[in-house]
Design a protein around this motif. Structure first.
Motif, short mmCIF file in Angstrom:
data_model
loop_
_atom_site.label_atom_id
_atom_site.label_comp_id
_atom_site.label_asym_id
_atom_site.label_seq_id
_atom_site.Cartn_x
_atom_site.Cartn_y
_atom_site.Cartn_z
N UNK A 42 0.87 -1.10 0.01
CA UNK A 42 -0.01 0.11 0.26
C UNK A 42 0.87 1.33 -0.11
N UNK A 43 0.40 2.38 -0.68
CA UNK A 43 1.41 3.67 -0.57
C UNK A 43 1.40 4.08 0.68
N UNK A 44 0.51 3.73 1.76
CA UNK A 44 0.92 4.09 3.25
C UNK A 44 1.45 3.15 3.98
N UNK A 45 1.95 2.05 3.44
CA UNK A 45 2.47 0.92 4.19
C UNK A 45 3.56 1.24 5.20
N UNK A 46 3.58 0.47 6.32
CA UNK A 46 4.51 0.63 7.39
C UNK A 46 4.66 -0.90 7.98
N UNK A 47 5.88 -0.94 8.36
CA UNK A 47 6.05 -2.50 9.20
C UNK A 47 7.25 -2.33 10.27
N UNK A 48 6.94 -2.97 11.23
CA UNK A 48 7.70 -3.38 12.34
C UNK A 48 8.35 -4.60 12.28
N UNK A 49 9.63 -4.72 12.00
CA UNK A 49 10.34 -5.91 11.59
C UNK A 49 10.67 -6.69 12.77
N UNK A 50 11.08 -8.00 12.63
CA UNK A 50 11.53 -8.88 13.53
C UNK A 50 12.60 -8.29 14.37
N UNK A 51 13.31 -7.38 13.79
CA UNK A 51 14.51 -6.90 14.34
C UNK A 51 13.82 -5.42 15.31
N UNK A 52 12.76 -5.40 15.20
CA UNK A 52 12.13 -3.89 15.71
C UNK A 52 12.29 -2.67 15.02
N UNK A 53 12.97 -2.61 14.04
CA UNK A 53 13.01 -1.63 12.83
C UNK A 53 11.55 -1.42 12.27
N UNK A 54 11.58 -0.08 12.09
CA UNK A 54 10.38 0.49 11.48
C UNK A 54 10.59 0.77 9.95
#
Length: 133
Positions: A42-54
């Motif tokens: 999505x154009x507004x995509x965000x993720x908090x990865x396994x490492x904690x990185x955003x």
């Protein structure tokens, strides 16, 4: 009110399509293709990865080809217990577990469908490592 939580008010089975697209993102082809990632995120995509990185959309699309799971001859994701539900028309929540190169993670994705042209796109993703027993 719709009795089936996996079918939205318009009668679409958004869960099945979101699962199909989630699996594309877990595949080497989905991770190594900028064009496919652009269609799926999505154009507004965000993720908090396994490492904690955003991550935002552009940083994720740029990084995906170099991440584990992007190479046909490298480690691949295996998934289990993938389930989903429609939270509202045009919003699907998926949960599942993955293993990649011996590392387990619990994952949660929110997919949204704004229109027919763009279809279902991942809006949010979170990955939490599973500690070894």
């Amino acid at each position: 009110m719709n009795a089936n939580p996996n079918v939205n008010a318009n009668g679409e089975d958004g869960v099945a399509e979101a699962i199909e697209r989630e699996l594309q993102l877990l595949s080497p082809a989905g991770r190594s293709s900028r064009e496919l990632a652009e269609r799926l995120l999505d154009p507004e995509f965000t993720e908090v990865g396994t490492s904690g990185r955003r991550w935002d959309r552009e940083s994720m699309i740029s990084a995906l080809p170099a991440m584990q799971g992007a190479s046909e001859d490298g480690p691949r994701f295996t998934h289990s217990e993938m389930t989903g539900t429609v939270l509202a028309p045009g919003i699907v929540h998926l949960t599942f577990e993955t293993v990649l190169d011996g590392t387990r993670a619990r994952r949660s994705s929110i997919w949204r469908k704004v229109d027919e042209e763009s279809g279902w796109r991942m809006y949010y993703h979170q990955s939490t490592p599973v500690p070894e027993a």
